[in-house]
Scaffold this motif. Structure first.
Motif, mmCIF file in Angstrom:
data_model
loop_
_atom_site.group_PDB
_atom_site.id
_atom_site.type_symbol
_atom_site.label_atom_id
_atom_site.label_comp_id
_atom_site.label_asym_id
_atom_site.label_seq_id
_atom_site.Cartn_x
_atom_site.Cartn_y
_atom_site.Cartn_z
ATOM 1 N N VAL A 28 0.854 -1.184 0.000
ATOM 2 C CA VAL A 28 0.000 0.000 0.000
ATOM 3 C C VAL A 28 0.895 1.240 0.000
ATOM 4 O O VAL A 28 2.048 1.177 0.454
ATOM 5 C CB VAL A 28 -0.955 -0.038 1.230
ATOM 6 C CG1 VAL A 28 -0.213 0.022 2.534
ATOM 7 C CG2 VAL A 28 -2.005 1.074 1.167
ATOM 8 N N TYR A 29 0.391 2.315 -0.562
ATOM 9 C CA TYR A 29 1.132 3.588 -0.541
ATOM 10 C C TYR A 29 0.243 4.654 0.081
ATOM 11 O O TYR A 29 -0.963 4.681 -0.166
ATOM 12 C CB TYR A 29 1.507 4.018 -1.964
ATOM 13 C CG TYR A 29 2.527 3.120 -2.613
ATOM 14 C CD1 TYR A 29 3.890 3.342 -2.434
ATOM 15 C CD2 TYR A 29 2.117 2.037 -3.394
ATOM 16 C CE1 TYR A 29 4.831 2.505 -3.027
ATOM 17 C CE2 TYR A 29 3.051 1.195 -3.988
ATOM 18 C CZ TYR A 29 4.402 1.433 -3.803
ATOM 19 O OH TYR A 29 5.317 0.606 -4.372
ATOM 20 N N TYR A 30 0.865 5.510 0.878
ATOM 21 C CA TYR A 30 0.134 6.608 1.501
ATOM 22 C C TYR A 30 0.660 7.923 0.940
ATOM 23 O O TYR A 30 1.873 8.181 0.998
ATOM 24 C CB TYR A 30 0.340 6.595 3.022
ATOM 25 C CG TYR A 30 -0.031 5.291 3.663
ATOM 26 C CD1 TYR A 30 -1.373 4.932 3.829
ATOM 27 C CD2 TYR A 30 0.955 4.411 4.116
ATOM 28 C CE1 TYR A 30 -1.718 3.727 4.418
ATOM 29 C CE2 TYR A 30 0.618 3.206 4.710
ATOM 30 C CZ TYR A 30 -0.720 2.863 4.853
ATOM 31 O OH TYR A 30 -1.052 1.676 5.437
ATOM 32 N N THR A 31 -0.238 8.729 0.439
ATOM 33 C CA THR A 31 0.184 10.001 -0.154
ATOM 34 C C THR A 31 -0.331 11.173 0.683
ATOM 35 O O THR A 31 -1.510 11.200 1.056
ATOM 36 C CB THR A 31 -0.350 10.136 -1.596
ATOM 37 O OG1 THR A 31 0.031 8.974 -2.331
ATOM 38 C CG2 THR A 31 0.213 11.366 -2.291
ATOM 39 N N GLY A 32 0.549 12.091 0.956
ATOM 40 C CA GLY A 32 0.153 13.330 1.615
ATOM 41 C C GLY A 32 0.113 14.427 0.566
ATOM 42 O O GLY A 32 1.060 14.579 -0.214
ATOM 43 N N VAL A 33 -0.973 15.160 0.514
ATOM 44 C CA VAL A 33 -1.093 16.259 -0.455
ATOM 45 C C VAL A 33 -1.134 17.568 0.331
ATOM 46 O O VAL A 33 -2.043 17.783 1.135
ATOM 47 C CB VAL A 33 -2.373 16.120 -1.310
ATOM 48 C CG1 VAL A 33 -2.482 17.281 -2.300
ATOM 49 C CG2 VAL A 33 -2.393 14.793 -2.057
ATOM 50 N N ASP A 34 -0.137 18.401 0.119
ATOM 51 C CA ASP A 34 -0.124 19.713 0.766
ATOM 52 C C ASP A 34 -0.347 20.780 -0.295
ATOM 53 O O ASP A 34 0.534 21.084 -1.088
ATOM 54 C CB ASP A 34 1.213 19.931 1.494
ATOM 55 C CG ASP A 34 1.184 21.182 2.378
ATOM 56 O OD1 ASP A 34 0.132 21.844 2.440
ATOM 57 O OD2 ASP A 34 2.217 21.483 2.989
ATOM 58 N N LEU A 35 -1.565 21.296 -0.314
ATOM 59 C CA LEU A 35 -1.919 22.335 -1.289
ATOM 60 C C LEU A 35 -1.633 23.672 -0.636
ATOM 61 O O LEU A 35 -2.454 24.166 0.138
ATOM 62 C CB LEU A 35 -3.423 22.255 -1.535
ATOM 63 C CG LEU A 35 -3.979 21.492 -2.707
ATOM 64 C CD1 LEU A 35 -5.479 21.655 -2.731
ATOM 65 C CD2 LEU A 35 -3.389 21.930 -4.011
ATOM 66 N N GLY A 36 -0.470 24.218 -0.937
ATOM 67 C CA GLY A 36 -0.088 25.452 -0.261
ATOM 68 C C GLY A 36 -0.281 26.688 -1.105
ATOM 69 O O GLY A 36 -0.593 26.618 -2.295
ATOM 70 N N LEU A 45 4.546 7.613 1.064
ATOM 71 C CA LEU A 45 5.178 6.687 2.013
ATOM 72 C C LEU A 45 4.780 5.260 1.637
ATOM 73 O O LEU A 45 3.707 5.041 1.082
ATOM 74 C CB LEU A 45 4.688 6.962 3.441
ATOM 75 C CG LEU A 45 4.791 8.385 3.972
ATOM 76 C CD1 LEU A 45 4.211 8.456 5.379
ATOM 77 C CD2 LEU A 45 6.237 8.870 3.969
ATOM 78 N N ASP A 46 5.632 4.299 1.979
ATOM 79 C CA ASP A 46 5.276 2.905 1.697
ATOM 80 C C ASP A 46 4.569 2.281 2.894
ATOM 81 O O ASP A 46 4.225 2.972 3.864
ATOM 82 C CB ASP A 46 6.519 2.104 1.279
ATOM 83 C CG ASP A 46 7.491 1.879 2.431
ATOM 84 O OD1 ASP A 46 7.178 2.263 3.579
ATOM 85 O OD2 ASP A 46 8.574 1.313 2.181
#
Ligand code: ATP
Length: 271
Positions: A28-36, A45-46
């Protein structure tokens, strides 16, 4: 007393995988989206929560924490997602996102729609300084996230967030000051400001605007027993900013080696 060791290690791992993604299989992969305001960052992240890829782009799709270019924001997130999927040879399904504290009812929906519109399933929506603390792991003190458009403040007591606030002053204002002082266009000033070799010379020029940020911090932490301030956010890359904030607040002020990617990594951790 916290050390920044694990935070520094994580951020430098992230910087390395932005250049060279890790293509090992993960369930699984975890994605963080920072819309700045200044920058859109995706951190991946794995399954073991190790950074494996990342991408960022300077963009003008958010202002003062609000999405002002909705279509542009979706396009950028979609492009960065596609870029990372190609590099990792996988599909990125899950993402978490963050919003500046206090904008929830106004803009939480827009940020959520952007992340979904770019093709992610959204698993968490949290506020920025709280996200940063997923990496910093502070028990007591204030996390201050000085980004492009805003300064977010989060006060922690025994590991719990007891107060959050956000004010529209950030790196954009720093660039405006540089632009005025050096007679440069905004984008020239922005680039000049980001160069580390200019920081020593810029610090006295930026002192009044840093003091303004410090006065915002003072106003919000009043009434709370804060004995340490932790700085994150791209604007805190400015060498010496911590000294001026420490002096103006009278509170010990510290920052990790690279404060820029702490929040996006924290967002990914909360996915
Ligand atoms: P916000 O949180 O306000 O929505 P953002 O998430 O885009 O904005 P960050 O990515 O944390 O904010 O920071 C962007 C800001 O950091 C910009 O104003 C940029 O000029 C500034 N910045 C980035 N790198 C540096 C640097 N090396 N030196 C000084 N400032 C920098």
């Amino acid at each position: 007393e916290i050390t920044f060791d694990s935070c520094n290690q994580l951020v430098s791992q992230f910087e390395a995988v932005v250049k060279n993604p890790v293509r090992e299989r993960s369930s699984v992969y975890y994605t963080g989206v920072d819309l700045g305001t200044a920058c859109v960052v995706l951190a991946v992240l794995d399954e073991n929560f190790k950074p494996v890829a990342g991408a960022y782009r300077y963009a003008d799709v958010v202002r003062d924490g609000m999405v002002v270019d909705y279509i542009g924001a979706i396009r950028i997130v979609r492009e960065l997602k596609a870029e990372l999927e190609e590099k990792l040879d996988t599909e990125l399904l899950y993402a978490a996102a963050a919003i500046p504290p206090g904008t929830d009812s106004l803009d939480g929906g827009a940020i959520k729609n952007v992340v979904q519109g770019a093709g992610f399933e959204i698993t968490a929506l949290l506020d920025e300084p709280t996200a940063a603390n997923a990496v910093l792991k502070i028990q007591n003190g204030a996390v201050v996230d000085i980004g492009g458009g805003t300064t977010g403040i989060s006060i922690l007591k025994d590991g719990k967030v007891v107060y959050v606030a956000d004010e529209p002053t950030g790196g954009t204002h720093f660039s405006l000051v540089v632009s005025g002082a050096y007679n440069l266009s905004f984008s020239e000033a922005e680039l000049y400001k980001r160069k580390e070799e200019n920081h020593k010379e810029l610090l006295p020029v930026l002192k009044p605007v840093i003091e303004k940020v410090a006065s915002i911090i003072n106003r919000h932490i009043k009434g709370y027993d804060v004995d340490e301030i932790y700085l994150v956010g791209g604007t805190c890359c400015l060498a010496g900013i911590e000294t001026i904030i420490e002096k103006q607040t009278g509170i010990r002020t510290r920052k990790p080696e690279n404060p820029m990617f702490v929040t996006p990594l924290g967002i990914a951790f909360s996915c």
